[in-house]
Design an enzyme around this catalytic site. Structure first.
Site, PDB file in Angstrom:
ATOM      1  N   GLU A 111      30.312 -39.640  14.169  1.00  0.00           N
ATOM      2  CA  GLU A 111      30.451 -39.217  12.767  1.00  0.00           C
ATOM      3  C   GLU A 111      29.260 -38.378  12.315  1.00  0.00           C
ATOM      4  O   GLU A 111      28.130 -38.630  12.729  1.00  0.00           O
ATOM      5  CB  GLU A 111      30.572 -40.463  11.869  1.00  0.00           C
ATOM      6  CG  GLU A 111      31.811 -41.292  12.154  1.00  0.00           C
ATOM      7  CD  GLU A 111      31.933 -42.515  11.248  1.00  0.00           C
ATOM      8  OE1 GLU A 111      31.141 -42.672  10.301  1.00  0.00           O
ATOM      9  OE2 GLU A 111      32.847 -43.322  11.506  1.00  0.00           O
TER      10      GLU A 111
ATOM     11  N   LYS B  14      33.270 -39.815  20.518  1.00  0.00           N
ATOM     12  CA  LYS B  14      33.406 -39.294  19.145  1.00  0.00           C
ATOM     13  C   LYS B  14      32.272 -39.864  18.318  1.00  0.00           C
ATOM     14  O   LYS B  14      31.905 -41.029  18.513  1.00  0.00           O
ATOM     15  CB  LYS B  14      34.756 -39.717  18.551  1.00  0.00           C
ATOM     16  CG  LYS B  14      34.901 -39.385  17.072  1.00  0.00           C
ATOM     17  CD  LYS B  14      36.283 -39.679  16.543  1.00  0.00           C
ATOM     18  CE  LYS B  14      36.490 -41.095  16.056  1.00  0.00           C
ATOM     19  NZ  LYS B  14      35.576 -41.543  14.972  1.00  0.00           N
TER      20      LYS B  14
ATOM     21  N   GLU C 131      38.697 -36.893   7.900  1.00  0.00           N
ATOM     22  CA  GLU C 131      39.292 -38.091   7.295  1.00  0.00           C
ATOM     23  C   GLU C 131      39.225 -38.044   5.780  1.00  0.00           C
ATOM     24  O   GLU C 131      38.160 -37.775   5.194  1.00  0.00           O
ATOM     25  CB  GLU C 131      38.541 -39.343   7.825  1.00  0.00           C
ATOM     26  CG  GLU C 131      39.096 -40.638   7.246  1.00  0.00           C
ATOM     27  CD  GLU C 131      38.670 -41.878   8.018  1.00  0.00           C
ATOM     28  OE1 GLU C 131      37.920 -41.775   9.003  1.00  0.00           O
ATOM     29  OE2 GLU C 131      39.103 -42.976   7.608  1.00  0.00           O
TER      30      GLU C 131
HETATM   31  O1  KIV Z   1      37.459 -45.963  14.297  1.00  0.00           O
HETATM   32  C1  KIV Z   1      38.498 -45.381  13.969  1.00  0.00           C
HETATM   33  O2  KIV Z   1      39.612 -45.912  14.020  1.00  0.00           O
HETATM   34  C2  KIV Z   1      38.390 -44.002  13.504  1.00  0.00           C
HETATM   35  C3  KIV Z   1      39.606 -43.377  12.920  1.00  0.00           C
HETATM   36  C4  KIV Z   1      39.680 -43.749  11.498  1.00  0.00           C
HETATM   37  C5  KIV Z   1      39.661 -41.915  13.148  1.00  0.00           C
HETATM   38  O3  KIV Z   1      37.334 -43.426  13.578  1.00  0.00           O
END
Ligand code: KIV
Length: 280
Positions: free
Chosen positions: A121, A119, A188
Protein backbone atom coordinates in the site's frame (compact mmCIF):
# COMPACT_ATOMS: atom_id res chain seq x y z
CA UNK A 1 -11.19 -31.13 -9.96
CA UNK A 2 -9.38 -28.59 -12.14
CA UNK A 3 -10.77 -25.99 -14.53
CA UNK A 4 -9.49 -27.20 -17.87
CA UNK A 5 -10.42 -23.90 -19.58
CA UNK A 6 -8.10 -21.97 -17.30
CA UNK A 7 -4.54 -21.00 -18.20
CA UNK A 8 -2.57 -19.34 -15.44
CA UNK A 9 -2.05 -15.60 -16.01
CA UNK A 10 1.48 -14.19 -15.97
CA UNK A 11 2.69 -10.71 -15.02
CA UNK A 12 2.88 -9.59 -18.72
CA UNK A 13 -0.68 -10.90 -19.23
CA UNK A 14 -2.03 -8.11 -16.99
CA UNK A 15 -0.91 -5.50 -19.55
CA UNK A 16 -1.91 -7.73 -22.46
CA UNK A 17 -5.45 -8.12 -21.11
CA UNK A 18 -5.73 -4.36 -20.60
CA UNK A 19 -4.39 -3.59 -24.08
CA UNK A 20 -6.85 -6.07 -25.59
CA UNK A 21 -9.73 -4.61 -23.56
CA UNK A 22 -10.24 -7.99 -21.90
CA UNK A 23 -11.66 -7.63 -18.37
CA UNK A 24 -10.75 -9.99 -15.56
CA UNK A 25 -11.48 -10.40 -11.87
CA UNK A 26 -9.75 -11.23 -8.65
CA UNK A 27 -10.75 -12.29 -5.18
CA UNK A 28 -9.06 -13.35 -1.96
CA UNK A 29 -8.24 -16.77 -0.49
CA UNK A 30 -6.43 -17.68 2.70
CA UNK A 31 -6.64 -21.49 2.80
CA UNK A 32 -6.31 -24.60 0.63
CA UNK A 33 -10.02 -25.41 0.26
CA UNK A 34 -11.07 -21.91 -0.78
CA UNK A 35 -8.07 -21.64 -3.11
CA UNK A 36 -9.01 -24.89 -4.82
CA UNK A 37 -12.60 -23.63 -5.26
CA UNK A 38 -11.38 -20.36 -6.81
CA UNK A 39 -8.98 -22.37 -8.98
CA UNK A 40 -11.93 -24.35 -10.31
CA UNK A 41 -13.84 -21.11 -11.04
CA UNK A 42 -13.06 -18.75 -13.92
CA UNK A 43 -11.51 -16.05 -11.68
CA UNK A 44 -7.97 -15.37 -12.85
CA UNK A 45 -6.26 -13.94 -9.76
CA UNK A 46 -6.13 -14.68 -6.02
CA UNK A 47 -4.87 -12.26 -3.38
CA UNK A 48 -3.66 -13.65 -0.10
CA UNK A 49 -4.58 -10.33 1.46
CA UNK A 50 -3.85 -8.92 4.85
CA UNK A 51 -7.66 -8.75 5.08
CA UNK A 52 -7.10 -12.23 6.55
CA UNK A 53 -6.51 -10.34 9.80
CA UNK A 54 -10.22 -9.51 9.83
CA UNK A 55 -11.79 -12.45 7.99
CA UNK A 56 -9.63 -15.27 9.40
CA UNK A 57 -8.14 -13.95 12.64
CA UNK A 58 -10.98 -11.75 13.89
CA UNK A 59 -9.02 -8.48 14.33
CA UNK A 60 -10.79 -5.14 13.78
CA UNK A 61 -8.08 -3.97 11.37
CA UNK A 62 -5.34 -5.40 9.16
CA UNK A 63 -2.57 -3.73 11.20
CA UNK A 64 -1.58 -6.69 13.45
CA UNK A 65 -1.01 -9.06 10.51
CA UNK A 66 2.60 -10.25 10.17
CA UNK A 67 4.76 -11.58 7.34
CA UNK A 68 4.59 -14.97 9.09
CA UNK A 69 0.76 -14.83 8.94
CA UNK A 70 0.85 -14.11 5.20
CA UNK A 71 3.34 -16.93 4.62
CA UNK A 72 1.31 -19.36 6.75
CA UNK A 73 -1.85 -18.65 4.72
CA UNK A 74 -0.23 -18.25 1.28
CA UNK A 75 1.48 -21.66 1.25
CA UNK A 76 -1.77 -23.70 1.18
CA UNK A 77 -3.28 -21.23 -1.31
CA UNK A 78 -0.39 -21.72 -3.74
CA UNK A 79 -0.82 -25.48 -3.34
CA UNK A 80 -4.58 -25.32 -3.87
CA UNK A 81 -4.63 -23.03 -6.91
CA UNK A 82 -1.97 -24.06 -9.44
CA UNK A 83 -3.85 -22.44 -12.36
CA UNK A 84 -4.43 -19.05 -10.74
CA UNK A 85 -2.08 -16.04 -10.45
CA UNK A 86 -1.36 -15.47 -6.75
CA UNK A 87 -0.48 -12.22 -5.00
CA UNK A 88 1.13 -12.18 -1.56
CA UNK A 89 0.21 -9.08 0.43
CA UNK A 90 2.92 -7.21 2.36
CA UNK A 91 1.49 -6.45 5.81
CA UNK A 92 1.81 -3.25 7.82
CA UNK A 93 5.27 -2.80 9.33
CA UNK A 94 7.00 -5.07 6.84
CA UNK A 95 8.15 -2.34 4.42
CA UNK A 96 8.00 1.02 6.21
CA UNK A 97 11.43 1.02 7.93
CA UNK A 98 13.83 0.94 4.99
CA UNK A 99 14.22 -0.29 1.43
CA UNK A 100 16.35 -3.14 2.79
CA UNK A 101 13.58 -4.21 5.17
CA UNK A 102 11.05 -4.04 2.32
CA UNK A 103 13.23 -6.18 0.03
CA UNK A 104 13.82 -8.67 2.83
CA UNK A 105 10.08 -9.00 3.55
CA UNK A 106 9.26 -9.32 -0.16
CA UNK A 107 12.03 -11.93 -0.57
CA UNK A 108 10.56 -13.98 2.29
CA UNK A 109 7.05 -13.89 0.85
CA UNK A 110 8.28 -14.91 -2.60
CA UNK A 111 10.74 -17.61 -1.46
CA UNK A 112 8.66 -19.15 1.31
CA UNK A 113 5.30 -19.20 -0.51
CA UNK A 114 6.08 -19.18 -4.26
CA UNK A 115 3.47 -16.46 -4.84
CA UNK A 116 3.71 -14.72 -8.22
CA UNK A 117 4.17 -11.17 -6.92
CA UNK A 118 3.78 -8.98 -3.84
CA UNK A 119 1.41 -6.09 -3.23
CA UNK A 120 1.90 -3.13 -0.94
CA UNK A 121 0.00 0.00 0.00
CA UNK A 122 0.99 3.62 -0.59
CA UNK A 123 1.51 6.20 -3.35
CA UNK A 124 4.23 8.79 -3.91
CA UNK A 125 5.77 8.16 -0.48
CA UNK A 126 6.32 4.47 -1.23
CA UNK A 127 7.60 4.96 -4.81
CA UNK A 128 11.33 4.67 -3.97
CA UNK A 129 10.75 1.57 -1.85
CA UNK A 130 8.70 -0.03 -4.60
CA UNK A 131 11.38 0.80 -7.16
CA UNK A 132 13.97 -0.90 -4.93
CA UNK A 133 11.86 -4.09 -4.66
CA UNK A 134 11.30 -4.12 -8.43
CA UNK A 135 15.07 -3.61 -9.00
CA UNK A 136 15.65 -6.58 -6.68
CA UNK A 137 13.75 -8.70 -9.20
CA UNK A 138 10.32 -8.97 -7.61
CA UNK A 139 7.09 -8.02 -9.40
CA UNK A 140 5.11 -5.50 -7.39
CA UNK A 141 1.42 -4.56 -7.47
CA UNK A 142 0.52 -1.15 -5.98
CA UNK A 143 -2.48 -0.29 -3.81
CA UNK A 144 -3.81 3.27 -3.38
CA UNK A 145 -7.04 5.05 -2.47
CA UNK A 146 -8.52 3.70 0.76
CA UNK A 147 -5.49 1.87 2.13
CA UNK A 148 -6.68 -0.20 5.13
CA UNK A 149 -3.25 -0.38 6.81
CA UNK A 150 -3.19 3.40 7.33
CA UNK A 151 -6.95 3.99 7.47
CA UNK A 152 -6.80 5.46 10.99
CA UNK A 153 -4.80 8.42 9.61
CA UNK A 154 -7.77 9.43 7.43
CA UNK A 155 -10.48 8.55 9.93
CA UNK A 156 -11.36 4.95 9.12
CA UNK A 157 -12.63 3.03 6.09
CA UNK A 158 -13.84 6.01 4.01
CA UNK A 159 -14.10 6.92 0.32
CA UNK A 160 -10.94 8.72 -0.88
CA UNK A 161 -10.48 11.27 -3.68
CA UNK A 162 -13.78 13.01 -3.08
CA UNK A 163 -12.38 16.56 -3.52
CA UNK A 164 -10.61 17.98 -6.60
CA UNK A 165 -7.32 18.21 -4.65
CA UNK A 166 -7.47 14.69 -3.19
CA UNK A 167 -8.53 13.26 -6.57
CA UNK A 168 -5.52 14.95 -8.22
CA UNK A 169 -3.25 13.62 -5.48
CA UNK A 170 -4.49 10.07 -6.09
CA UNK A 171 -3.76 10.38 -9.80
CA UNK A 172 -0.25 11.64 -8.99
CA UNK A 173 0.15 8.64 -6.66
CA UNK A 174 -0.82 6.32 -9.52
CA UNK A 175 1.66 8.01 -11.89
CA UNK A 176 4.45 7.73 -9.31
CA UNK A 177 3.77 4.01 -8.85
CA UNK A 178 3.73 3.43 -12.60
CA UNK A 179 7.09 5.20 -12.86
CA UNK A 180 8.43 3.14 -9.92
CA UNK A 181 7.72 -0.04 -11.89
CA UNK A 182 4.52 -1.61 -10.55
CA UNK A 183 2.79 -3.75 -13.18
CA UNK A 184 -0.75 -2.96 -11.95
CA UNK A 185 -2.46 -0.92 -9.24
CA UNK A 186 -5.32 -1.78 -6.89
CA UNK A 187 -7.45 1.33 -6.43
CA UNK A 188 -9.81 1.04 -3.48
CA UNK A 189 -12.90 2.99 -2.56
CA UNK A 190 -12.79 6.05 -4.82
CA UNK A 191 -15.49 7.78 -6.90
CA UNK A 192 -15.92 6.15 -10.33
CA UNK A 193 -14.94 9.37 -12.13
CA UNK A 194 -11.62 9.48 -10.28
CA UNK A 195 -10.73 5.94 -11.42
CA UNK A 196 -11.79 6.91 -14.95
CA UNK A 197 -9.60 10.03 -14.94
CA UNK A 198 -6.70 8.00 -13.50
CA UNK A 199 -7.08 5.46 -16.29
CA UNK A 200 -6.61 8.26 -18.83
CA UNK A 201 -3.28 9.27 -17.29
CA UNK A 202 -1.58 5.92 -16.70
CA UNK A 203 -1.00 2.95 -18.99
CA UNK A 204 -0.85 0.00 -16.57
CA UNK A 205 -4.01 -1.87 -15.50
CA UNK A 206 -6.21 -0.51 -12.71
CA UNK A 207 -7.76 -3.16 -10.50
CA UNK A 208 -10.75 -1.59 -8.80
CA UNK A 209 -12.40 -2.43 -5.49
CA UNK A 210 -15.17 0.06 -4.87
CA UNK A 211 -13.75 2.14 -7.74
CA UNK A 212 -16.67 1.84 -10.17
CA UNK A 213 -16.94 0.36 -13.63
CA UNK A 214 -14.21 2.22 -15.60
CA UNK A 215 -11.34 -0.05 -14.56
CA UNK A 216 -9.63 -3.10 -16.04
CA UNK A 217 -10.41 -5.64 -13.34
CA UNK A 218 -12.87 -5.94 -10.46
CA UNK A 219 -11.67 -7.05 -7.04
CA UNK A 220 -13.67 -8.26 -4.03
CA UNK A 221 -12.87 -10.08 -0.82
CA UNK A 222 -14.32 -13.60 -1.18
CA UNK A 223 -15.97 -13.52 2.25
CA UNK A 224 -17.78 -10.34 1.11
CA UNK A 225 -18.87 -11.43 -2.36
CA UNK A 226 -20.16 -14.77 -1.08
CA UNK A 227 -21.85 -13.14 1.94
CA UNK A 228 -19.87 -15.06 4.55
CA UNK A 229 -18.50 -12.22 6.69
CA UNK A 230 -21.25 -10.97 8.97
CA UNK A 231 -19.55 -8.01 10.72
CA UNK A 232 -20.23 -5.29 8.14
CA UNK A 233 -20.93 -4.76 4.43
CA UNK A 234 -19.28 -1.88 2.54
CA UNK A 235 -21.51 -0.12 -0.05
CA UNK A 236 -19.43 -1.46 -2.96
CA UNK A 237 -19.90 -5.11 -1.98
CA UNK A 238 -22.45 -7.12 -3.95
CA UNK A 239 -23.43 -10.51 -2.57
CA UNK A 240 -23.26 -12.98 -5.45
CA UNK A 241 -24.29 -15.90 -3.20
CA UNK A 242 -25.38 -16.34 0.41
CA UNK A 243 -22.89 -18.86 1.70
CA UNK A 244 -23.15 -17.90 5.40
CA UNK A 245 -26.89 -18.62 5.35
CA UNK A 246 -26.32 -21.91 3.48
CA UNK A 247 -23.64 -22.94 5.98
CA UNK A 248 -25.86 -22.20 8.97
CA UNK A 249 -28.70 -24.12 7.29
CA UNK A 250 -26.41 -27.13 6.75
CA UNK A 251 -25.02 -26.98 10.29
CA UNK A 252 -28.51 -26.83 11.78
CA UNK A 253 -29.67 -29.80 9.67
CA UNK A 254 -26.71 -31.84 10.98
CA UNK A 255 -27.56 -30.78 14.54
CA UNK A 256 -31.27 -31.58 14.16
CA UNK A 257 -30.71 -34.99 12.54
CA UNK A 258 -28.23 -35.84 15.31
CA UNK A 259 -30.75 -34.92 18.01
CA UNK A 260 -33.53 -36.86 16.28
CA UNK A 261 -31.42 -39.96 15.61
CA UNK A 262 -31.80 -39.50 11.84
CA UNK A 263 -28.04 -39.35 11.25
CA UNK A 264 -26.15 -41.51 10.54
CA UNK A 265 -28.29 -43.97 8.55
CA UNK A 266 -26.65 -47.22 7.26
CA UNK A 267 -25.60 -45.28 4.14
CA UNK A 268 -23.18 -43.29 6.31
CA UNK A 269 -22.09 -46.15 8.60
CA UNK A 270 -19.67 -49.10 8.28
CA UNK A 271 -22.12 -52.02 8.19
CA UNK A 272 -19.78 -55.05 8.13
CA UNK A 273 -20.84 -57.65 10.70
CA UNK A 274 -18.03 -58.47 13.16
CA UNK A 275 -18.27 -61.45 15.48
CA UNK A 276 -16.70 -59.93 18.62
CA UNK A 277 -15.46 -62.58 21.11
CA UNK A 278 -16.94 -62.25 24.62
CA UNK A 279 -14.42 -61.88 27.47
CA UNK A 280 -16.67 -63.52 30.12
O1 KIV B 1 -6.13 -7.48 1.84
C1 KIV B 1 -7.00 -7.37 0.96
O2 KIV B 1 -7.96 -8.14 0.86
C2 KIV B 1 -6.86 -6.28 0.00
C3 KIV B 1 -8.00 -6.02 -0.91
C4 KIV B 1 -8.98 -5.17 -0.22
C5 KIV B 1 -7.57 -5.48 -2.22
O3 KIV B 1 -5.86 -5.60 0.00
Amino acid sequence: MSNTKKKKMTVPDFQKYKDEGRKFSFCTAYDYTTASIVDESDIEVILVGDSLGMTMLGYNTTVPVTVDDIIHHARPVVKGAPNTFIIGDMPFGSYNISKEQAIESANRIMKETLCDCVKLEGGVVMADTIHAIVEAGISVMGHIGMTPQTATSFGGFKVQGGTPESARKLIEDAKALEKAGVFAIVVECVPSVVARAMREEIHIPILGIGAGPYVDCQVLVTQDLLDMYGDFKPKFVKHFAHVREEMIKGLNSFHEETLNGLFPTPEYSFNKEVDIPRLY
